[in-house]
Design a protein around this motif. Structure first.
Motif, PDB file in Angstrom:
ATOM      1  N   PRO A  40     -15.009  49.521   3.829  1.00 21.44           N
ATOM      2  CA  PRO A  40     -14.251  48.823   2.794  1.00 21.44           C
ATOM      3  C   PRO A  40     -13.911  47.386   3.164  1.00 21.44           C
ATOM      4  CG  PRO A  40     -12.860  50.407   3.943  1.00 21.44           C
ATOM      5  CD  PRO A  40     -14.257  50.637   4.411  1.00 21.44           C
ATOM      6  N   PHE A  41     -13.928  47.068   4.445  1.00 18.99           N
ATOM      7  CA  PHE A  41     -13.623  45.702   4.893  1.00 18.99           C
ATOM      8  C   PHE A  41     -14.907  44.964   5.261  1.00 18.99           C
ATOM      9  CE2 PHE A  41      -9.985  48.410   5.806  1.00 18.99           C
ATOM     10  CZ  PHE A  41      -8.937  47.704   5.252  1.00 18.99           C
ATOM     11  N   THR A  42     -16.023  45.547   4.911  1.00 21.13           N
ATOM     12  CA  THR A  42     -17.370  45.170   5.330  1.00 21.13           C
ATOM     13  C   THR A  42     -17.493  45.194   6.860  1.00 21.13           C
ATOM     14  OG1 THR A  42     -17.312  42.743   5.429  1.00 21.13           O
ATOM     15  CG2 THR A  42     -17.696  43.732   3.268  1.00 21.13           C
ATOM     16  N   ARG A  46     -18.432  38.436   9.473  1.00 21.88           N
ATOM     17  CA  ARG A  46     -17.458  38.028   8.456  1.00 21.88           C
ATOM     18  C   ARG A  46     -16.568  39.194   8.034  1.00 21.88           C
ATOM     19  NH1 ARG A  46     -18.395  32.695   7.162  1.00 21.88           N
ATOM     20  NH2 ARG A  46     -16.183  32.819   6.690  1.00 21.88           N
ATOM     21  N   VAL A  47     -16.425  40.177   8.907  1.00 21.28           N
ATOM     22  CA  VAL A  47     -15.550  41.309   8.604  1.00 21.28           C
ATOM     23  C   VAL A  47     -14.139  40.805   8.303  1.00 21.28           C
ATOM     24  CG1 VAL A  47     -14.886  41.705  11.001  1.00 21.28           C
ATOM     25  CG2 VAL A  47     -14.860  43.607   9.413  1.00 21.28           C
ATOM     26  N   CYS A  48     -13.420  41.554   7.459  1.00 25.37           N
ATOM     27  CA  CYS A  48     -12.068  41.158   7.054  1.00 25.37           C
ATOM     28  C   CYS A  48     -11.183  40.881   8.269  1.00 25.37           C
ATOM     29  CB  CYS A  48     -11.451  42.272   6.210  1.00 25.37           C
ATOM     30  SG  CYS A  48      -9.735  41.978   5.791  1.00 25.37           S
ATOM     31  N   LEU A  49     -10.592  39.709   8.248  1.00 25.12           N
ATOM     32  CA  LEU A  49      -9.733  39.305   9.367  1.00 25.12           C
ATOM     33  C   LEU A  49      -8.439  40.116   9.401  1.00 25.12           C
ATOM     34  CD1 LEU A  49     -10.378  36.974  11.343  1.00 25.12           C
ATOM     35  CD2 LEU A  49      -8.736  35.603  10.073  1.00 25.12           C
ATOM     36  N   GLY A  50      -8.019  40.623   8.235  1.00 27.16           N
ATOM     37  CA  GLY A  50      -6.738  41.336   8.153  1.00 27.16           C
ATOM     38  C   GLY A  50      -6.882  42.845   8.201  1.00 27.16           C
ATOM     39  N   LEU A  53      -4.169  44.829  10.162  1.00 29.45           N
ATOM     40  CA  LEU A  53      -2.874  44.655   9.499  1.00 29.45           C
ATOM     41  C   LEU A  53      -2.850  45.437   8.193  1.00 29.45           C
ATOM     42  CD1 LEU A  53      -0.102  43.249   9.236  1.00 29.45           C
ATOM     43  CD2 LEU A  53      -1.279  41.371   8.083  1.00 29.45           C
ATOM     44  N   ALA A  54      -3.940  45.326   7.413  1.00 27.06           N
ATOM     45  CA  ALA A  54      -4.006  46.016   6.119  1.00 27.06           C
ATOM     46  C   ALA A  54      -3.911  47.529   6.303  1.00 27.06           C
ATOM     47  CB  ALA A  54      -5.302  45.638   5.398  1.00 27.06           C
ATOM     48  N   GLU A  57      -0.325  48.399   7.150  1.00 31.57           N
ATOM     49  CA  GLU A  57       0.535  48.250   5.973  1.00 31.57           C
ATOM     50  C   GLU A  57       0.318  49.395   4.982  1.00 31.57           C
ATOM     51  OE1 GLU A  57       1.160  43.427   5.530  1.00 31.57           O
ATOM     52  OE2 GLU A  57      -0.588  44.339   4.604  1.00 31.57           O
ATOM     53  N   LEU A  58      -0.943  49.752   4.759  1.00 28.66           N
ATOM     54  CA  LEU A  58      -1.242  50.841   3.824  1.00 28.66           C
ATOM     55  C   LEU A  58      -0.574  52.133   4.271  1.00 28.66           C
ATOM     56  CD1 LEU A  58      -5.021  50.172   3.118  1.00 28.66           C
ATOM     57  CD2 LEU A  58      -3.218  50.278   1.415  1.00 28.66           C
TER      58      LEU A  58
HETATM   59  C1  HEM Z   1      -6.860  46.862   1.747  1.00 29.53           C
HETATM   60  C2  HEM Z   1      -6.801  45.571   2.073  1.00 29.53           C
HETATM   61  C3  HEM Z   1      -8.003  44.691   2.308  1.00 29.53           C
HETATM   62  C4  HEM Z   1      -9.316  44.885   2.014  1.00 29.53           C
HETATM   63  C5  HEM Z   1      -9.978  46.107   1.348  1.00 29.53           C
HETATM   64  C6  HEM Z   1     -10.031  43.715   2.462  1.00 29.53           C
HETATM   65  C7  HEM Z   1     -11.391  43.522   2.338  1.00 29.53           C
HETATM   66  C8  HEM Z   1     -12.060  42.372   2.693  1.00 29.53           C
HETATM   67  C9  HEM Z   1     -13.460  42.141   2.484  1.00 29.53           C
HETATM   68  C10 HEM Z   1     -14.427  43.109   1.813  1.00 29.53           C
HETATM   69  C11 HEM Z   1     -13.759  40.910   2.981  1.00 29.53           C
HETATM   70  C12 HEM Z   1     -15.119  40.197   2.946  1.00 29.53           C
HETATM   71  C13 HEM Z   1     -15.847  40.318   4.255  1.00 29.53           C
HETATM   72  C14 HEM Z   1     -17.248  39.731   4.102  1.00 29.53           C
HETATM   73  O1  HEM Z   1     -17.387  38.648   3.541  1.00 29.53           O
HETATM   74  O2  HEM Z   1     -18.182  40.363   4.554  1.00 29.53           O
HETATM   75  C15 HEM Z   1     -12.543  40.350   3.506  1.00 29.53           C
HETATM   76  C16 HEM Z   1     -12.432  39.120   4.108  1.00 29.53           C
HETATM   77  C17 HEM Z   1     -11.255  38.579   4.599  1.00 29.53           C
HETATM   78  N1  HEM Z   1     -10.019  39.181   4.608  1.00 29.53           N
HETATM   79 FE1  HEM Z   1      -9.576  41.013   3.846  1.00 29.53          FE
HETATM   80  N2  HEM Z   1      -9.131  42.827   3.028  1.00 29.53           N
HETATM   81  C18 HEM Z   1      -7.889  43.382   2.963  1.00 29.53           C
HETATM   82  C19 HEM Z   1      -6.707  42.837   3.430  1.00 29.53           C
HETATM   83  C20 HEM Z   1      -6.591  41.640   4.096  1.00 29.53           C
HETATM   84  C21 HEM Z   1      -5.356  41.111   4.680  1.00 29.53           C
HETATM   85  C22 HEM Z   1      -3.994  41.836   4.659  1.00 29.53           C
HETATM   86  C23 HEM Z   1      -5.667  39.894   5.228  1.00 29.53           C
HETATM   87  C24 HEM Z   1      -4.799  38.905   5.953  1.00 29.53           C
HETATM   88  C25 HEM Z   1      -3.554  39.140   6.336  1.00 29.53           C
HETATM   89  C26 HEM Z   1      -7.078  39.664   4.989  1.00 29.53           C
HETATM   90  C27 HEM Z   1      -7.773  38.550   5.392  1.00 29.53           C
HETATM   91  C28 HEM Z   1      -9.115  38.319   5.202  1.00 29.53           C
HETATM   92  C29 HEM Z   1      -9.818  37.129   5.602  1.00 29.53           C
HETATM   93  C30 HEM Z   1      -9.190  35.896   6.283  1.00 29.53           C
HETATM   94  C31 HEM Z   1     -11.169  37.284   5.240  1.00 29.53           C
HETATM   95  C32 HEM Z   1     -12.325  36.292   5.448  1.00 29.53           C
HETATM   96  C33 HEM Z   1     -12.997  36.579   6.772  1.00 29.53           C
HETATM   97  C34 HEM Z   1     -14.171  35.631   7.003  1.00 29.53           C
HETATM   98  O3  HEM Z   1     -14.848  35.250   6.034  1.00 29.53           O
HETATM   99  O4  HEM Z   1     -14.418  35.291   8.177  1.00 29.53           O
HETATM  100  N3  HEM Z   1      -7.609  40.735   4.309  1.00 29.53           N
HETATM  101  N4  HEM Z   1     -11.531  41.269   3.326  1.00 29.53           N
END
Ligand code: HEM
Length: 105
Positions: A40-42, A46-50, A53-54, A57-58
């Motif tokens: 879900p975060f890939t 480029r995996v989700c940075l959060g 934390l997410a 929190e969940l």
């Molecule tokens: C259930 C919650 C979340 C989900 C499902 C989620 C999912 C994702 C996904 C699918 C991506 C794209 C990754 C890619 O491009 O391959 C992403 C990127 C990102 N997420 Fe999340 N995310 C969540 C919560 C958060 C939180 C809480 C934060 C920060 C506090 C966050 C920060 C970021 C950042 C900074 C990126 C960009 C990373 C990069 O491009 O290097 N995310 N997230």
């Protein structure tokens, strides 16, 4: 690569359109194939940075809500309302997800 189709691979997730959290419990936290495909975060650079934390929190927020409230689906909700609509991100077709929160004693 994107989550939508990967999470619906019937070889890895039989009957993929059914909401079945039990599939993770019955397989003791998921088979190795399920864990590999679930993203879900890939994945990758480029995996989700959060992500961590997410996840924290969940778990904390869900636990707090479920300890305080019994949650049920509002009578007016239909299966059609909850059909998934693809708009780059997914949302429920009815554009609502009405729930009833009843305080626990
Ligand atoms: C259930 C919650 C979340 C989900 C499902 C989620 C999912 C994702 C996904 C699918 C991506 C794209 C990754 C890619 O491009 O391959 C992403 C990127 C990102 N997420 Fe999340 N995310 C969540 C919560 C958060 C939180 C809480 C934060 C920060 C506090 C966050 C920060 C970021 C950042 C900074 C990126 C960009 C990373 C990069 O491009 O290097 N995310 N997230």
């Amino acid at each position: 690569m994107q989550c939508y189709t990967t999470h619906r691979d019937p070889v890895v997730f039989p009957d993929p359109e059914s909401f079945s959290p039990d599939r993770w419990i019955k397989s003791n936290g998921g088979t190795s194939e399920m864990k590999e495909a679930f993203m879900p975060f890939t994945k990758g650079t480029r995996v989700c940075l959060g992500k961590n934390l997410a996840m924290m929190e969940l778990k904390v927020i869900t636990t707090i809500i479920l300890r305080r409230f019994h949650v049920s689906i509002a009578a007016e909700m239909t299966m059609e309302d909850m059909a998934m609509k693809d708009h780059f991100l997914l949302f429920p077709q009815g554009k609502k997800c009405k729930l009833v929160f009843t305080p626990r004693n």
